[in-house]
Design a protein around this motif. Structure first.
Motif, PDB file in Angstrom:
ATOM      1  N   THR A 223      14.163  11.585  -3.032  1.00 19.59           N
ATOM      2  CA  THR A 223      13.795  10.361  -3.742  1.00 19.59           C
ATOM      3  C   THR A 223      14.626  10.153  -5.005  1.00 19.59           C
ATOM      4  OG1 THR A 223      12.054  11.575  -4.860  1.00 19.59           O
ATOM      5  CG2 THR A 223      11.432  10.344  -2.870  1.00 19.59           C
ATOM      6  N   LYS A 224      15.490  11.130  -5.287  1.00 21.84           N
ATOM      7  CA  LYS A 224      16.443  10.968  -6.385  1.00 21.84           C
ATOM      8  C   LYS A 224      17.837  11.265  -5.873  1.00 21.84           C
ATOM      9  CE  LYS A 224      13.567  11.985 -10.382  1.00 21.84           C
ATOM     10  NZ  LYS A 224      13.444  12.818 -11.592  1.00 21.84           N
ATOM     11  N   GLY A 225      18.833  10.691  -6.539  1.00 19.81           N
ATOM     12  CA  GLY A 225      20.217  10.959  -6.166  1.00 19.81           C
ATOM     13  C   GLY A 225      21.140  10.527  -7.277  1.00 19.81           C
ATOM     14  N   SER A 226      22.407  10.857  -7.118  1.00 18.14           N
ATOM     15  CA  SER A 226      23.404  10.479  -8.130  1.00 18.14           C
ATOM     16  C   SER A 226      23.629   8.980  -8.134  1.00 18.14           C
ATOM     17  CB  SER A 226      24.737  11.157  -7.817  1.00 18.14           C
ATOM     18  OG  SER A 226      24.636  12.550  -7.937  1.00 18.14           O
ATOM     19  N   LEU A 227      24.030   8.463  -9.272  1.00 17.30           N
ATOM     20  CA  LEU A 227      24.600   7.115  -9.345  1.00 17.30           C
ATOM     21  C   LEU A 227      26.091   7.306  -9.044  1.00 17.30           C
ATOM     22  CD1 LEU A 227      24.189   4.111 -10.091  1.00 17.30           C
ATOM     23  CD2 LEU A 227      24.819   4.730 -12.429  1.00 17.30           C
ATOM     24  N   ARG A 228      26.615   6.520  -8.121  1.00 12.67           N
ATOM     25  CA  ARG A 228      28.015   6.715  -7.685  1.00 12.67           C
ATOM     26  C   ARG A 228      28.786   5.415  -7.838  1.00 12.67           C
ATOM     27  NH1 ARG A 228      30.181   6.697  -2.148  1.00 12.67           N
ATOM     28  NH2 ARG A 228      28.059   6.841  -1.303  1.00 12.67           N
ATOM     29  N   LEU A 229      30.011   5.521  -8.300  1.00 14.55           N
ATOM     30  CA  LEU A 229      30.908   4.371  -8.419  1.00 14.55           C
ATOM     31  C   LEU A 229      32.070   4.568  -7.457  1.00 14.55           C
ATOM     32  CD1 LEU A 229      30.984   4.072 -12.340  1.00 14.55           C
ATOM     33  CD2 LEU A 229      29.477   2.883 -10.714  1.00 14.55           C
ATOM     34  N   GLN A 230      32.434   3.488  -6.773  1.00 13.99           N
ATOM     35  CA  GLN A 230      33.370   3.581  -5.650  1.00 13.99           C
ATOM     36  C   GLN A 230      34.831   3.430  -6.072  1.00 13.99           C
ATOM     37  OE1 GLN A 230      33.275   0.219  -2.875  1.00 13.99           O
ATOM     38  NE2 GLN A 230      33.214   1.645  -1.164  1.00 13.99           N
ATOM     39  N   ASP A 231      35.660   4.293  -5.509  1.00 15.74           N
ATOM     40  CA  ASP A 231      37.115   4.117  -5.543  1.00 15.74           C
ATOM     41  C   ASP A 231      37.507   3.413  -4.259  1.00 15.74           C
ATOM     42  OD1 ASP A 231      39.843   4.262  -5.324  1.00 15.74           O
ATOM     43  OD2 ASP A 231      39.912   6.451  -5.124  1.00 15.74           O
ATOM     44  N   HIS A 232      37.769   2.102  -4.366  1.00 15.84           N
ATOM     45  CA  HIS A 232      38.211   1.341  -3.199  1.00 15.84           C
ATOM     46  C   HIS A 232      39.691   1.005  -3.346  1.00 15.84           C
ATOM     47  CE1 HIS A 232      38.058  -1.592   0.115  1.00 15.84           C
ATOM     48  NE2 HIS A 232      36.877  -1.098   0.414  1.00 15.84           N
ATOM     49  N   GLY A 233      40.336   1.681  -4.300  1.00 14.31           N
ATOM     50  CA  GLY A 233      41.774   1.508  -4.481  1.00 14.31           C
ATOM     51  C   GLY A 233      42.159   0.479  -5.528  1.00 14.31           C
ATOM     52  N   ASP A 234      41.208  -0.363  -5.945  1.00 13.36           N
ATOM     53  CA  ASP A 234      41.511  -1.405  -6.928  1.00 13.36           C
ATOM     54  C   ASP A 234      41.157  -0.927  -8.337  1.00 13.36           C
ATOM     55  OD1 ASP A 234      42.243  -3.058  -4.824  1.00 13.36           O
ATOM     56  OD2 ASP A 234      40.222  -3.892  -4.617  1.00 13.36           O
ATOM     57  N   LYS A 235      41.923  -1.420  -9.328  1.00 17.12           N
ATOM     58  CA  LYS A 235      41.775  -0.924 -10.708  1.00 17.12           C
ATOM     59  C   LYS A 235      40.607  -1.600 -11.425  1.00 17.12           C
ATOM     60  CE  LYS A 235      46.584   0.446 -11.214  1.00 17.12           C
ATOM     61  NZ  LYS A 235      47.877   0.195 -11.871  1.00 17.12           N
ATOM     62  N   VAL A 236      39.422  -1.365 -10.930  1.00 12.42           N
ATOM     63  CA  VAL A 236      38.216  -1.925 -11.530  1.00 12.42           C
ATOM     64  C   VAL A 236      37.815  -1.038 -12.711  1.00 12.42           C
ATOM     65  CG1 VAL A 236      35.786  -2.497 -11.121  1.00 12.42           C
ATOM     66  CG2 VAL A 236      37.492  -2.921  -9.336  1.00 12.42           C
ATOM     67  N   ARG A 237      37.374  -1.669 -13.790  1.00 14.12           N
ATOM     68  CA  ARG A 237      36.976  -0.941 -15.002  1.00 14.12           C
ATOM     69  C   ARG A 237      35.452  -0.951 -15.148  1.00 14.12           C
ATOM     70  NH1 ARG A 237      41.653  -3.691 -18.903  1.00 14.12           N
ATOM     71  NH2 ARG A 237      43.381  -2.538 -17.925  1.00 14.12           N
ATOM     72  N   PHE A 238      34.939   0.094 -15.801  1.00 10.13           N
ATOM     73  CA  PHE A 238      33.499   0.215 -16.061  1.00 10.13           C
ATOM     74  C   PHE A 238      33.268   0.591 -17.518  1.00 10.13           C
ATOM     75  CE2 PHE A 238      33.915   0.893 -11.517  1.00 10.13           C
ATOM     76  CZ  PHE A 238      32.848   0.183 -10.996  1.00 10.13           C
ATOM     77  N   ARG A 239      32.163   0.116 -18.067  1.00 13.84           N
ATOM     78  CA  ARG A 239      31.759   0.516 -19.421  1.00 13.84           C
ATOM     79  C   ARG A 239      30.241   0.424 -19.519  1.00 13.84           C
ATOM     80  NH1 ARG A 239      33.033  -4.893 -23.244  1.00 13.84           N
ATOM     81  NH2 ARG A 239      31.186  -6.026 -22.511  1.00 13.84           N
ATOM     82  N   ASN A 240      29.696   0.997 -20.588  1.00 19.28           N
ATOM     83  CA  ASN A 240      28.280   0.834 -20.952  1.00 19.28           C
ATOM     84  C   ASN A 240      27.328   1.046 -19.769  1.00 19.28           C
ATOM     85  OD1 ASN A 240      26.175   0.341 -22.735  1.00 19.28           O
ATOM     86  ND2 ASN A 240      26.204  -1.871 -22.405  1.00 19.28           N
ATOM     87  N   ILE A 241      27.281   2.272 -19.294  1.00 17.53           N
ATOM     88  CA  ILE A 241      26.448   2.603 -18.127  1.00 17.53           C
ATOM     89  C   ILE A 241      25.247   3.425 -18.584  1.00 17.53           C
ATOM     90  CG2 ILE A 241      26.412   3.724 -15.861  1.00 17.53           C
ATOM     91  CD1 ILE A 241      29.479   3.395 -15.800  1.00 17.53           C
TER      92      ILE A 241
END
Ligand code: MG
Length: 252
Positions: A223-241
């Motif tokens: 019922t719990k798991g990691s939060l995962r962000l995908q590498d789909h090859g594009d230079k997407v940026r993330f902040r403030n998580i």
């Protein structure tokens, strides 16, 4: 005359299903949370006081792991993390379940490709439920793969995409599925999602872990798991998580 304690409410009113009276002064007070601040185009906001901050741009993804459990190879600069294609997805060391997930992302300002090939990434809750990240500003694709979709299941109610190169916010209220001891599904997962403050999923009943080109079904999982962000090859940026578990009324 006997001294009376000042009362916050009533004890002579009808009883609610919770067992408390209507306006019951003895009911537990809600925990106090200091709200965060909103992000702007240039500056990420602050998380609420009870949130677990998973990335605030000040360290090299210390809460995260990359391929084979190694340190993430994504680029970190200027307060954001950027996908480095081919280095793999990143996922949190800590695991979460029913919770409020806040993620900000920015697809490349320089537009390349079309459809699913433009600014593709994804936010996976419990490591297996993908909320699509894609540059869908004047870039249609199959609807159940649009930004704000439960990938391969439910298109967003509206396309609330900002322009490429602009920061966008995802607020995902996720209710984890419940399984019986024999592994049968007792209650499916649900998600309410705001993209840039606009409702794109409203208590959507999820069909199972998200899949590509196939139907899904539930199989018992934690019922719990990691939060995962995908590498789909594009230079997407993330902040403030950040993440904050969703509690229950009266702490029950
Ligand atoms: Mg994706």
């Amino acid at each position: 005359m006997s001294e009376q304690k000042p009362s916050l409410g009533y004890q002579d009113t009808p009883v609610l299903p919770s067992g408390y009276h209507v306006h019951d002064g003895e009911r537990p007070q809600p925990p106090v949370v200091t709200p965060g601040t909103a992000s702007t185009a240039d500056k990420p906001g602050a998380a609420p006081s009870d949130a677990t901050v998973l990335f605030d741009g000040t360290d090299h993804l210390s809460h995260w792991r990359g391929k084979d459990g190694a340190a993430p190879q994504w680029k970190v600069e200027n307060g954001y993390a950027e996908v480095v294609g081919g280095t793999g997805d990143i996922k949190t060391i800590e695991e979460f379940g029913t919770a409020q997930y806040h993620v900000e992302f920015c697809t490349p300002a320089e537009v390349k490709g079309s459809g699913q090939g433009r600014g593709n990434s994804g936010v996976f809750v419990l490591d297996r439920y993908e909320f699509q990240v894609l540059d869908n500003y004047q870039n249609p694709t199959y609807p159940d793969g649009t930004v704000g979709s439960v990938y391969g299941q439910f298109p967003p109610l509206v396309n609330a995409a900002r322009k490429p190169g602009e920061w966008q916010t995802y607020d995902i209220l996720f209710t984890a599925p419940v399984f019986g001891e024999d592994g049968t599904l007792k209650s499916p997962a649900f998600a309410t999602v705001l993209l840039n403050g606009v409702v794109v999923q409203n208590h959507t009943q999820i069909l199972g872990p998200t899949t590509h080109k196939t139907l899904t079904e539930y199989k018992q999982h934690p019922t719990k798991g990691s939060l995962r962000l995908q590498d789909h090859g594009d230079k997407v940026r993330f902040r403030n998580i950040w993440v904050r578990p969703i509690g229950t009324h009266d702490g029950k």
